[in-house]
Design a protein around this motif. Sequence first.
Motif, PDB file in Angstrom:
ATOM      1  N   THR A  76       0.834  -1.207   0.000  1.00 29.43           N
ATOM      2  CA  THR A  76       0.000   0.000   0.000  1.00 29.43           C
ATOM      3  C   THR A  76       0.867   1.255   0.000  1.00 29.43           C
ATOM      4  N   GLY A  77       1.953   1.243   0.754  1.00 25.67           N
ATOM      5  CA  GLY A  77       2.861   2.388   0.737  1.00 25.67           C
ATOM      6  C   GLY A  77       3.434   2.643  -0.649  1.00 25.67           C
ATOM      7  N   PHE A  78       3.832   1.590  -1.320  1.00 26.87           N
ATOM      8  CA  PHE A  78       4.380   1.765  -2.668  1.00 26.87           C
ATOM      9  C   PHE A  78       3.292   2.165  -3.667  1.00 26.87           C
ATOM     10  N   LEU A  79       2.075   1.686  -3.490  1.00 32.56           N
ATOM     11  CA  LEU A  79       0.981   2.125  -4.375  1.00 32.56           C
ATOM     12  C   LEU A  79       0.743   3.624  -4.231  1.00 32.56           C
ATOM     13  N   ILE A  80       0.801   4.125  -3.007  1.00 30.78           N
ATOM     14  CA  ILE A  80       0.675   5.570  -2.795  1.00 30.78           C
ATOM     15  C   ILE A  80       1.828   6.296  -3.479  1.00 30.78           C
ATOM     16  N   LEU A  81       3.036   5.769  -3.342  1.00 28.51           N
ATOM     17  CA  LEU A  81       4.213   6.391  -3.957  1.00 28.51           C
ATOM     18  C   LEU A  81       4.064   6.457  -5.475  1.00 28.51           C
TER      19      LEU A  81
END
Length: 234
Positions: A76-81
């Motif tokens: 999820t963090g990388f999707l936001i990034l």
Amino acid sequence: MSAETIQRELAQSADAAKAAFYPRFFKTGPGEYAEGDRFLGVTVPLQRRIARRHRDTPLPELAKLVGSPIHEHRLTGFLILIGQYRQADEAVRERLHAFCLRHLASLNNWDLVDTVAPHLLGEHLVLHPERRSMLFDWVRSPSLWKRRIAIMATHAFVRKGDFADALALAERLLGDPEDLIHKAVGWTLREVGTRALALEEAFLERHAGQMPRTMLRYAIEKFPPARRRYFMER
């Protein structure tokens, strides 16, 4: 827009049955490629929805997510990034790309790699081809994930009709021992062939005889039956 809020929403979306299944699916057992990875049991569509709601999360909070031992926190963090990268100007993209490089070790399963490598790392190297030498360093790495990142990043180039680095890296990975690399290289060759079939077939004429079977099967998946038989017999 805090990491704790996002983690709480992910926990509320967890599915116990999926949490039990995912560790087997992603090979997290002793000696397996994702040993020790931990799952909540949240589907990717739900993670994408949560990522969209928190698209403005600042980098210090994203660092907490991508540094987490929980798989869904990292994804999820990388999707936001990635979402931020797509909306950013060049200066901000530089910062987001640098952040991704600092947290490269968090891309430690194939779904994380296949999400981030083409859509952020590869896209940035489309704009900065002078930096692509990093891929040729990573392809020699003892890390399975760095090698997969290297070949998967080239999908961004292939989508733009730029095939040279994808083919060069594929050639360097012909003797790789890992099945996950065989699949990634075969997939990459198939993507090249979708846009430039003659280039893929020329590569296969040179190398089909030394390619691992899984790699070759992925590469020729969309070929007519007669052409598949021809290359499998090589």
